[in-house]
Design a protein around this motif. Structure first.
Motif, mmCIF file in Angstrom:
data_model
loop_
_atom_site.group_PDB
_atom_site.id
_atom_site.type_symbol
_atom_site.label_atom_id
_atom_site.label_comp_id
_atom_site.label_asym_id
_atom_site.label_seq_id
_atom_site.Cartn_x
_atom_site.Cartn_y
_atom_site.Cartn_z
ATOM 1 N N ASP A 1 0.836 -1.203 0.000
ATOM 2 C CA ASP A 1 0.000 0.000 0.000
ATOM 3 C C ASP A 1 0.872 1.255 0.000
ATOM 4 O OD1 ASP A 1 -2.587 1.364 0.192
ATOM 5 O OD2 ASP A 1 -1.912 1.901 2.215
ATOM 6 N N LEU A 2 1.927 1.247 0.779
ATOM 7 C CA LEU A 2 2.846 2.389 0.786
ATOM 8 C C LEU A 2 3.484 2.571 -0.591
ATOM 9 C CD1 LEU A 2 4.580 1.811 4.235
ATOM 10 C CD2 LEU A 2 3.019 3.685 3.640
ATOM 11 N N CYS A 3 3.842 1.478 -1.238
ATOM 12 C CA CYS A 3 4.429 1.550 -2.587
ATOM 13 C C CYS A 3 3.482 2.233 -3.566
ATOM 14 C CB CYS A 3 4.736 0.147 -3.113
ATOM 15 S SG CYS A 3 6.380 -0.430 -2.735
ATOM 16 N N THR A 4 2.218 1.868 -3.506
ATOM 17 C CA THR A 4 1.259 2.428 -4.456
ATOM 18 C C THR A 4 1.081 3.925 -4.258
ATOM 19 O OG1 THR A 4 -0.677 1.958 -3.069
ATOM 20 C CG2 THR A 4 0.007 0.229 -4.639
ATOM 21 N N ARG A 5 1.467 4.418 -3.067
ATOM 22 C CA ARG A 5 1.355 5.846 -2.770
ATOM 23 C C ARG A 5 2.714 6.546 -2.754
ATOM 24 N NH1 ARG A 5 -0.714 6.402 2.419
ATOM 25 N NH2 ARG A 5 -0.430 4.231 2.907
ATOM 26 N N ASN A 6 3.744 5.842 -3.282
ATOM 27 C CA ASN A 6 5.110 6.393 -3.330
ATOM 28 C C ASN A 6 5.613 6.851 -1.964
ATOM 29 O OD1 ASN A 6 5.589 6.029 -6.104
ATOM 30 N ND2 ASN A 6 4.363 7.833 -6.551
ATOM 31 N N GLN A 7 5.263 6.128 -0.927
ATOM 32 C CA GLN A 7 5.691 6.437 0.429
ATOM 33 C C GLN A 7 6.890 5.555 0.810
ATOM 34 O OE1 GLN A 7 4.152 8.843 2.404
ATOM 35 N NE2 GLN A 7 3.080 9.292 0.507
ATOM 36 N N PRO A 8 7.705 5.987 1.757
ATOM 37 C CA PRO A 8 8.811 5.150 2.237
ATOM 38 C C PRO A 8 8.295 3.827 2.800
ATOM 39 C CG PRO A 8 9.022 7.390 3.061
ATOM 40 C CD PRO A 8 7.667 7.282 2.420
ATOM 41 N N LEU A 9 8.999 2.764 2.497
ATOM 42 C CA LEU A 9 8.595 1.441 2.964
ATOM 43 C C LEU A 9 9.171 1.153 4.338
ATOM 44 C CD1 LEU A 9 9.040 -0.582 -0.323
ATOM 45 C CD2 LEU A 9 7.085 0.721 0.485
ATOM 46 N N LYS A 10 8.506 0.266 5.056
ATOM 47 C CA LYS A 10 8.963 -0.144 6.375
ATOM 48 C C LYS A 10 9.753 -1.431 6.241
ATOM 49 C CE LYS A 10 4.954 1.863 8.644
ATOM 50 N NZ LYS A 10 3.788 1.605 9.484
ATOM 51 N N LYS A 11 10.853 -1.529 6.989
ATOM 52 C CA LYS A 11 11.625 -2.772 7.024
ATOM 53 C C LYS A 11 10.808 -3.837 7.739
ATOM 54 C CE LYS A 11 15.498 -1.134 5.309
ATOM 55 N NZ LYS A 11 16.022 -1.530 4.023
ATOM 56 N N ILE A 12 10.997 -5.083 7.325
ATOM 57 C CA ILE A 12 10.299 -6.214 7.941
ATOM 58 C C ILE A 12 11.355 -7.143 8.539
ATOM 59 C CG2 ILE A 12 8.745 -8.148 7.556
ATOM 60 C CD1 ILE A 12 7.513 -6.598 5.227
ATOM 61 N N VAL A 13 11.110 -7.599 9.732
ATOM 62 C CA VAL A 13 12.037 -8.469 10.457
ATOM 63 C C VAL A 13 12.386 -9.674 9.588
ATOM 64 C CG1 VAL A 13 12.289 -9.922 12.502
ATOM 65 C CG2 VAL A 13 11.099 -7.739 12.666
ATOM 66 N N PRO A 14 13.683 -10.016 9.510
ATOM 67 C CA PRO A 14 14.077 -11.168 8.702
ATOM 68 C C PRO A 14 13.704 -12.492 9.366
ATOM 69 C CG PRO A 14 15.988 -10.204 9.765
ATOM 70 C CD PRO A 14 14.822 -9.316 10.082
ATOM 71 N N LEU A 15 13.778 -13.530 8.578
ATOM 72 C CA LEU A 15 13.571 -14.886 9.077
ATOM 73 C C LEU A 15 14.768 -15.246 9.943
ATOM 74 C CD1 LEU A 15 11.645 -17.336 8.777
ATOM 75 C CD2 LEU A 15 13.158 -18.134 6.962
ATOM 76 N N THR A 16 14.503 -15.828 11.111
ATOM 77 C CA THR A 16 15.608 -16.219 11.992
ATOM 78 C C THR A 16 15.619 -17.715 12.223
ATOM 79 O OG1 THR A 16 14.222 -15.785 13.929
ATOM 80 C CG2 THR A 16 15.700 -14.023 13.204
#
Length: 86
Positions: A71-86
């Motif tokens: 949704d942020l991408c579609t609005r050209n907004q900065p993306l949030k980092k997502i926790v990696p797989l551990t």
């Protein structure tokens, strides 16, 4: 293309203003796959079996966050980092 997560040498990225359906790009070495966020189906490309299994496990755990970033991408907004797989 912003990298939103990285684990085990796999990069997870999204493009701003990318085409539907909602998806992300998973890159591993010379391999790349586009994964549908809603169905976790590979739309294009391929990954080695083990890398794909890790990506799908991670995506299942973070589907809501992936949709938020889409949704942020579609609005050209900065993306949030997502926790990696551990």
């Amino acid at each position: 293309m912003p990298t939103i997560s990285m684990f085990y040498g796999i990069l997870i990225q999204m493009f701003w203003n990318d085409h539907a359906p909602p998806h992300f790009h998973a890159l591993y070495g010379e391999f790349e796959a586009l994964i549908d966020i809603r169905t976790l189906e590979v739309l294009e490309g391929q990954l080695p079996r083990r890398a794909l299994a890790l990506v799908l496990e991670w995506a299942q755990e973070h589907r809501a966050e992936l949709m938020e970033d889409w949704d942020l991408c579609t609005r050209n907004q900065p993306l949030k980092k997502i926790v990696p797989l551990t």
